[in-house]
Structure formats: C-alpha cells, structure tokens
Design a protein around this motif. Structure first.
Motif, PDB file in Angstrom:
ATOM      1  N   THR A  12       9.442   3.248 -20.951  1.00 50.43           N
ATOM      2  CA  THR A  12       9.448   4.701 -21.058  1.00 50.43           C
ATOM      3  C   THR A  12      10.486   5.330 -20.129  1.00 50.43           C
ATOM      4  O   THR A  12      10.895   4.735 -19.141  1.00 50.43           O
ATOM      5  CB  THR A  12       8.053   5.271 -20.748  1.00 50.43           C
ATOM      6  OG1 THR A  12       7.653   4.873 -19.433  1.00 50.43           O
ATOM      7  CG2 THR A  12       7.028   4.792 -21.765  1.00 50.43           C
ATOM      8  N   VAL A  13      10.893   6.553 -20.453  1.00 52.72           N
ATOM      9  CA  VAL A  13      11.902   7.252 -19.660  1.00 52.72           C
ATOM     10  C   VAL A  13      11.327   7.819 -18.364  1.00 52.72           C
ATOM     11  O   VAL A  13      12.077   8.164 -17.448  1.00 52.72           O
ATOM     12  CB  VAL A  13      12.586   8.384 -20.460  1.00 52.72           C
ATOM     13  CG1 VAL A  13      13.376   7.820 -21.620  1.00 52.72           C
ATOM     14  CG2 VAL A  13      11.583   9.431 -20.916  1.00 52.72           C
ATOM     15  N   ASP A  14      10.025   7.915 -18.284  1.00 54.34           N
ATOM     16  CA  ASP A  14       9.344   8.411 -17.082  1.00 54.34           C
ATOM     17  C   ASP A  14       7.959   7.765 -17.057  1.00 54.34           C
ATOM     18  O   ASP A  14       7.536   7.159 -18.048  1.00 54.34           O
ATOM     19  CB  ASP A  14       9.231   9.938 -17.132  1.00 54.34           C
ATOM     20  CG  ASP A  14       9.122  10.581 -15.750  1.00 54.34           C
ATOM     21  OD1 ASP A  14       8.844   9.859 -14.774  1.00 54.34           O
ATOM     22  OD2 ASP A  14       9.301  11.807 -15.658  1.00 54.34           O
ATOM     23  N   HIS A  15       7.246   7.903 -15.949  1.00 55.77           N
ATOM     24  CA  HIS A  15       5.921   7.282 -15.886  1.00 55.77           C
ATOM     25  C   HIS A  15       4.974   7.980 -16.861  1.00 55.77           C
ATOM     26  O   HIS A  15       5.150   9.162 -17.190  1.00 55.77           O
ATOM     27  CB  HIS A  15       5.371   7.235 -14.451  1.00 55.77           C
ATOM     28  CG  HIS A  15       5.086   8.570 -13.847  1.00 55.77           C
ATOM     29  ND1 HIS A  15       3.907   9.252 -14.067  1.00 55.77           N
ATOM     30  CD2 HIS A  15       5.826   9.337 -13.027  1.00 55.77           C
ATOM     31  CE1 HIS A  15       3.937  10.382 -13.400  1.00 55.77           C
ATOM     32  NE2 HIS A  15       5.099  10.466 -12.761  1.00 55.77           N
ATOM     33  N   LEU A  16       4.017   7.243 -17.381  1.00 51.52           N
ATOM     34  CA  LEU A  16       3.157   7.739 -18.453  1.00 51.52           C
ATOM     35  C   LEU A  16       2.418   9.024 -18.111  1.00 51.52           C
ATOM     36  O   LEU A  16       2.117   9.814 -18.995  1.00 51.52           O
ATOM     37  CB  LEU A  16       2.152   6.662 -18.872  1.00 51.52           C
ATOM     38  CG  LEU A  16       2.689   5.576 -19.789  1.00 51.52           C
ATOM     39  CD1 LEU A  16       1.588   4.605 -20.165  1.00 51.52           C
ATOM     40  CD2 LEU A  16       3.325   6.158 -21.033  1.00 51.52           C
ATOM     41  N   ASN A  17       2.109   9.243 -16.861  1.00 51.22           N
ATOM     42  CA  ASN A  17       1.376  10.457 -16.479  1.00 51.22           C
ATOM     43  C   ASN A  17       2.288  11.646 -16.197  1.00 51.22           C
ATOM     44  O   ASN A  17       1.820  12.687 -15.757  1.00 51.22           O
ATOM     45  CB  ASN A  17       0.492  10.182 -15.256  1.00 51.22           C
ATOM     46  CG  ASN A  17      -0.682   9.300 -15.625  1.00 51.22           C
ATOM     47  OD1 ASN A  17      -1.123   9.284 -16.763  1.00 51.22           O
ATOM     48  ND2 ASN A  17      -1.175   8.547 -14.666  1.00 51.22           N
ATOM     49  N   SER A  18       3.566  11.519 -16.468  1.00 47.79           N
ATOM     50  CA  SER A  18       4.518  12.595 -16.191  1.00 47.79           C
ATOM     51  C   SER A  18       4.477  13.654 -17.293  1.00 47.79           C
ATOM     52  O   SER A  18       4.028  13.415 -18.413  1.00 47.79           O
ATOM     53  CB  SER A  18       5.930  12.034 -16.078  1.00 47.79           C
ATOM     54  OG  SER A  18       6.378  11.603 -17.352  1.00 47.79           O
TER      55      SER A  18
END
Length: 176
Positions: A12-18
C-alpha cells in the motif's frame, strides 16, 4: 475434486489506518460482500477475531493458518505500521473467479489501484488448484515461487492458465 485457490498481495501507498487508505478500506467491505454472493465462491480468509487493536499478523485466522506475507513486503506488523493488502480465497472454477474479478465493485476497485497500491516488480497474485484448504503460508510460497520460477500449474495467473490436470489452457477453454 480440486478447487481454485487465489491469493492477492499489494504494497500500500500508506499504512492501512491512514486517511489515504480510508477509501480502500470502505471499498474492500463492498468488494468482500460481492465475493460472498458470487457464483463459484466457496470461502474467503477472514480472521476469527475482529479486535481493532490487532493487525492481520496478530489475528487468529483459523484454518487459513498464521498470516504471513512474501519476503518482498516493505512494512511493519503492528496495527499502525501495516503497508499491505492481502486476500486469500477459494473458488470452484476459473470462470467464476474471472467473472468476480472483472465485474462490479471489484472491477471499480482495480481501476483505482494506483490510488492505493505502490508499483511492485514482484508478483501480486497467484492461483493454483488444490484439494486441501489453502493457508497464508502456502499462498506466500506460491507468490515467491512465481517470482523465482516461471508460471506453471504450481502458480499461475489469468494470462497463463492451467486446468486441474496441469494442462496449459486459454480462458475460453476454462471449464465452468
């Protein structure tokens, strides 16, 4: 009788909780509902517990086994440091899986993948025929095999399909 297992793995391009991944998580819920009602769908890997304080790495996956990812995963294992999206499921046949992947919500999600997933020079999905229940560990082996070897009945894609007997086929030949 053999069934078709499929695993998807994306960085993913950022952490899942972002905030950047919020639309992905909402879309994933709709995509999962589509799979549950799809013809030919047998089961999808869902954790036995749904505690929000646990990452996929810490959850109990029951018969799907311990959650593992390929060696090329770049991210952490803690709930606020996960940079991956994975799915593991079991289907009756190739045509059913193909119909699910390339229609409705799943197709819309594919079209938005650049918003959510980093480009990877590694395999992001694998299929194989099995008489056993697939596990995350086995799925990871299939992805890594595909990276280290060529596509084969052990690990294949829609572009290079094999039937239950290991014979190379085209999508138009896939048995329903």
């Amino acid at each position: 009788m053999k069934r078709l297992a499929v695993v998807n793995f994306a960085q993913t391009v950022d952490h899942l909780n972002s905030e950047a991944m919020r639309s992905f998580l909402v879309t994933t819920q709709a995509v999962n509902r589509q799979a549950e009602g799809a013809e030919g769908h047998i089961a999808s890997a869902i954790p036995c517990d749904t505690r929000e304080d646990l990452s996929f790495f810490d959850r109990d996956w029951g018969k799907w086994g311990k959650f593992v990812v390929p060696h090329y995963y770049e991210g952490g294992c803690d709930v606020n440091d996960v940079y991956e999206a994975s799915a593991l499921s079991l289907w009756t046949d190739i045509k059913s899986l193909h119909s699910y992947v390339y229609t409705h919500m799943h197709l819309r999600a594919i079209r938005r993948k650049k918003n959510w997933f980093a480009s990877m020079p590694h395999p992001n999905y694998a299929m194989w025929w099995t008489e056993d229940w697939p596990t995350w560990e086995e799925a990871t082996r299939r992805l890594v095999y595909q990276e280290e070897h060529d596509l084969s009945p052990y690990s294949f894609t829609f572009r290079h399909l094999f039937d239950q007997n290991g014979r190379k086929i085209k999508l138009t030949e896939a048995a329903v």
